[in-house]
Design a protein around this motif. Structure first.
Motif, PDB file in Angstrom:
ATOM      1  N   SER A   1       0.828  -1.209   0.000  1.00  0.00           N
ATOM      2  CA  SER A   1       0.000   0.000   0.000  1.00  0.00           C
ATOM      3  C   SER A   1       0.861   1.256   0.000  1.00  0.00           C
ATOM      4  CB  SER A   1      -0.926  -0.002   1.221  1.00  0.00           C
ATOM      5  OG  SER A   1      -1.791  -1.105   1.197  1.00  0.00           O
ATOM      6  N   ARG A   2       1.934   1.221   0.785  1.00  0.00           N
ATOM      7  CA  ARG A   2       2.820   2.384   0.857  1.00  0.00           C
ATOM      8  C   ARG A   2       3.509   2.623  -0.482  1.00  0.00           C
ATOM      9  NH1 ARG A   2       5.384   5.901   3.889  1.00  0.00           N
ATOM     10  NH2 ARG A   2       4.082   5.421   5.669  1.00  0.00           N
ATOM     11  N   GLU A   3       3.969   1.578  -1.134  1.00  0.00           N
ATOM     12  CA  GLU A   3       4.639   1.725  -2.431  1.00  0.00           C
ATOM     13  C   GLU A   3       3.679   2.309  -3.469  1.00  0.00           C
ATOM     14  OE1 GLU A   3       6.029  -2.181  -3.259  1.00  0.00           O
ATOM     15  OE2 GLU A   3       7.870  -1.976  -2.074  1.00  0.00           O
ATOM     16  N   GLU A   4       2.430   1.835  -3.486  1.00  0.00           N
ATOM     17  CA  GLU A   4       1.439   2.358  -4.425  1.00  0.00           C
ATOM     18  C   GLU A   4       1.154   3.830  -4.144  1.00  0.00           C
ATOM     19  OE1 GLU A   4      -1.834  -0.250  -3.781  1.00  0.00           O
ATOM     20  OE2 GLU A   4      -1.049  -1.848  -5.083  1.00  0.00           O
ATOM     21  N   LEU A   5       1.043   4.170  -2.865  1.00  0.00           N
ATOM     22  CA  LEU A   5       0.752   5.550  -2.477  1.00  0.00           C
ATOM     23  C   LEU A   5       1.913   6.471  -2.831  1.00  0.00           C
ATOM     24  CD1 LEU A   5      -1.532   7.122  -1.089  1.00  0.00           C
ATOM     25  CD2 LEU A   5      -0.356   6.792   1.072  1.00  0.00           C
ATOM     26  N   GLU A   6       3.126   6.029  -2.572  1.00  0.00           N
ATOM     27  CA  GLU A   6       4.309   6.834  -2.897  1.00  0.00           C
ATOM     28  C   GLU A   6       4.419   7.053  -4.401  1.00  0.00           C
ATOM     29  OE1 GLU A   6       6.422   8.438  -1.070  1.00  0.00           O
ATOM     30  OE2 GLU A   6       5.575   7.835   0.836  1.00  0.00           O
ATOM     31  N   ARG A   7       4.111   6.011  -5.184  1.00  0.00           N
ATOM     32  CA  ARG A   7       4.149   6.140  -6.639  1.00  0.00           C
ATOM     33  C   ARG A   7       3.094   7.145  -7.128  1.00  0.00           C
ATOM     34  NH1 ARG A   7       4.070   1.210  -7.569  1.00  0.00           N
ATOM     35  NH2 ARG A   7       1.857   0.876  -7.923  1.00  0.00           N
ATOM     36  N   GLU A   8       1.894   7.053  -6.584  1.00  0.00           N
ATOM     37  CA  GLU A   8       0.837   7.998  -6.976  1.00  0.00           C
ATOM     38  C   GLU A   8       1.198   9.424  -6.579  1.00  0.00           C
ATOM     39  OE1 GLU A   8      -3.831   8.980  -5.896  1.00  0.00           O
ATOM     40  OE2 GLU A   8      -3.072   6.952  -5.573  1.00  0.00           O
ATOM     41  N   LYS A   9       1.733   9.577  -5.391  1.00  0.00           N
ATOM     42  CA  LYS A   9       2.135  10.899  -4.905  1.00  0.00           C
ATOM     43  C   LYS A   9       3.200  11.511  -5.806  1.00  0.00           C
ATOM     44  CE  LYS A   9       4.269  13.032  -0.817  1.00  0.00           C
ATOM     45  NZ  LYS A   9       4.772  12.732   0.546  1.00  0.00           N
ATOM     46  N   ALA A  10       4.189  10.717  -6.199  1.00  0.00           N
ATOM     47  CA  ALA A  10       5.263  11.204  -7.076  1.00  0.00           C
ATOM     48  C   ALA A  10       4.708  11.613  -8.439  1.00  0.00           C
ATOM     49  CB  ALA A  10       6.332  10.125  -7.250  1.00  0.00           C
ATOM     50  N   GLU A  11       3.755  10.832  -8.963  1.00  0.00           N
ATOM     51  CA  GLU A  11       3.156  11.158 -10.260  1.00  0.00           C
ATOM     52  C   GLU A  11       2.389  12.478 -10.199  1.00  0.00           C
ATOM     53  OE1 GLU A  11       0.761   7.766 -11.123  1.00  0.00           O
ATOM     54  OE2 GLU A  11       2.454   6.496 -11.741  1.00  0.00           O
TER      55      GLU A  11
END
Length: 414
Positions: A29-39
Motif C-alpha cells: 500500500s505504501r509503495e502504491e501511495l508513494e508512486r501515486e504521490k510522485a506522479e
C-alpha cells in the motif's frame, strides 16, 4: 515439556506469519501511495512550468480558466493523496503499537517460563546431583532415557534464552520504527497543510476568473458561436480527406493485380502492408506517445460544460493540450502525411494516415512536413502556435475511417 515446547514454537511461527503478512500488505500500500504521490507532484511541476510561461501576459480567458481548473483538480488530488498517506501512517502506528504490546507480553511469558525452568533445575540439584541422577539408573535403557531427557531440557533452556534475546532485539527495533512513523506523520501533516494553502489560493484565483468572465457573457457567446463554426470547417476538412482516401483505396482494390481486401469491421480495402500498420496502431491503444512532450488536457473529447455559462456546453471532436510556447509537435505513430492545411481558428493543420486510422494536429504555427511524406512515431511535424493571450495549445484528434474516436483512450495516461 515436549507439549510446552511445541506449543511455544507454533505460537512463535503463527505470530511471525501474521506479522510478515501484515507488513507485506502495508508495504505494498505504501509503495502504491508513494508512486501515486510522485506522479501527482510531477504533474503539478509540469503545470507550473507551463503556466509560468504566460504569467507576464496572462489574461482572464476561458483557456486560462480551464488551465487553472485542471491545476486545481490535480492539486486537490495531491491533498487527497497526502490525507491517505496520513491514514496509512496512522494504521502503521497502530499495527506497530499492537505488535509491541504482543511482544512485551510474549517477553514476559518467555522470561516466566525460563524462570520456572531454572527453579526446577535448582530443585533437582538440591534433591539429587545430576551425576547421581544419571548413574542411579537401574538399566542401560533408563540411563539412555535420562541422558536424553537432560539433553532436551538443556536444549530447551538454550532455546528459551535465544528466544528471549531475539524478542528483546526485535522489540527494540519496533520501538525505533514507531518513533520513525510518528516523526513521519508530523512531516506529512505539515506538507498537507502547506498543499491545502496552495489549493485555497487556486480556488480563489479560479473564482476570481469566473466572476470576471461572467460579466462578459455577450462576448463569450459570440466566441462560442465562432468556435463551433470553425470546428465544423475542421471536421469537413478531415472527412473530405478520409473520404478521398477510401475512394482511392477502393479504386485500387478493383485492379487485377491488387492484393487489397476489406475485412469485417474495416473502413476500406487494405493491402497486407497497410493492414499490418493499421493493426499495429490499434494494438497500441492506450500506449501512444503524446503529440507534445509536456502538457495537460484543458478540454476533453465530447461536450465540455462551459465554465461560466450555465446550460451551455462546447463540443470537441478531439482534445486540447496546453503545452510550452513553441513546443515541438510530434506524430504519435508511424504513418503518411495526407494533408497539410491552414484552418480558421486552428492555424496550421496536419493530418497523418496510419492504415485505416488518422490523427489530426492543429493550432501549429509552423509545419516541417509535406503531403505524402512518411513519418515515424515521435517525428517532429511542426511547432505549436502562441495565441494573442500567450497561451499555447495543441488540438489533437483520432479517427478510424469516418468514425471519430476519443484521443484520450489512445495516448498513454499521465
Amino acid at each position: 515439556m515436549r507439549q510446552l515446547l511445541l506449543f511455544s514454537g507454533l505460537l512463535w511461527i503463527l505470530m511471525s506469519w501474521s506479522v510478515t503478512d501484515s507488513f507485506s500488505q502495508t508495504k505494498k500500500s505504501r509503495e502504491e501511495l508513494e508512486r501515486e504521490k510522485a506522479e501527482v507532484q510531477a504533474r503539478l511541476r509540469e503545470f507550473d512550468a507551463i503556466l509560468k510561461k504566460t504569467s507576464a501576459t496572462k489574461k482572464t480567458t476561458i483557456g486560462e480558466l480551464n488551465a487553472i481548473t485542471r491545476q486545481f483538480q490535480t492539486q486537490n488530488r495531491l491533498v487527497n493523496t497526502l490525507d491517505r498517506e496520513v491514514k496509512l501512517i496512522d494504521q502503521e502506528i497502530q499495527e506497530t503499537e499492537s505488535k509491541i504490546k504482543k511482544m512485551e507480553q510474549e517477553l514476559i511469558d518467555l522470561k516466566a517460563e525460563y524462570s520456572r525452568m531454572i527453579y526446577n533445575t535448582s530443585k533437582l540439584n538440591r534433591s539429587i546431583s545430576i551425576v547421581a541422577f544419571v548413574f542411579s539408573s537401574s538399566t542401560f535403557n533408563q540411563l539412555y532415557m535420562r541422558l536424553k531427557y537432560l539433553k532436551q531440557y538443556t536444549d530447551s533452556r538454550k532455546q528459551q534464552a535465544a528466544q528471549i534475546e531475539e524478542v528483546t532485539q526485535q522489540l527494540a527495533q519496533e520501538r525505533i520504527q514507531l518513533d520513525a512513523r510518528k516523526g513521519e506523520k508530523v512531516k506529512v501533516l505539515a506538507e498537507a497543510q502547506a498543499e491545502r494553502r496552495k489549493l485555497e489560493g487556486l480556488r480563489r484565483e479560479q473564482q476570481g476568473m469566473v466572476n470576471n468572465l461572467t460579466k462578459r457573457e455577450t462576448e463569450i457567446k459570440r466566441k462560442i458561436t465562432a468556435t463551433k463554426k470553425q470546428q465544423e470547417q475542421l471536421e469537413s476538412l478531415i472527412r473530405q480527406v478520409i473520404e478521398e482516401e477510401i475512394r482511392l483505396a477502393e479504386a485500387a482494390a478493383k485492379k487485377d493485380n491488387s492484393t487489397a481486401t476489406k475485412s469485417a469491421g474495416s473502413s476500406m480495402p487494405m493491402t497486407p502492408e497497410v493492414a499490418a500498420l493499421s493493426s499495429s496502431f490499434a494494438g497500441n491503444r492506450g500506449k501512444l506517445p503524446w503529440p507534445v512532450e509536456t502538457g495537460f488536457v484543458t478540454e476533453v473529447y465530447g461536450d465540455n460544460p462551459h465554465p461560466t455559462l450555465r446550460g451551455i456546453s462546447v463540443p470537441n471532436d478531439g482534445i486540447n493540450i496546453r503545452t510550452q510556447p513553441n513546443a515541438s509537435v510530434r506524430s504519435v505513430f508511424d504513418g503518411t502525411v495526407t494533408k497539410v492545411a491552414t484552418m480558421p481558428g486552428y492555424g496550421e493543420t496536419v493530418i497523418i494516415k496510419h492504415g485505416e486510422y488518422y490523427t489530426l494536429y492543429s493550432k501549429l504555427k509552423t509545419i516541417t512536413v509535406k503531403t505524402g511524406q512518411t513519418v515515424k512515431a515521435k517525428d517532429v511535424i511542426g511547432r505549436v502556435a502562441v495565441d494573442a493571450n500567450g497561451e499555447s495549445e495543441v488540438h489533437f484528434q483520432t479517427w478510424k475511417g469516418l468514425q471519430k474516436m476519443n484521443p484520450s483512450t489512445w495516448i498513454a495516461p499521465k
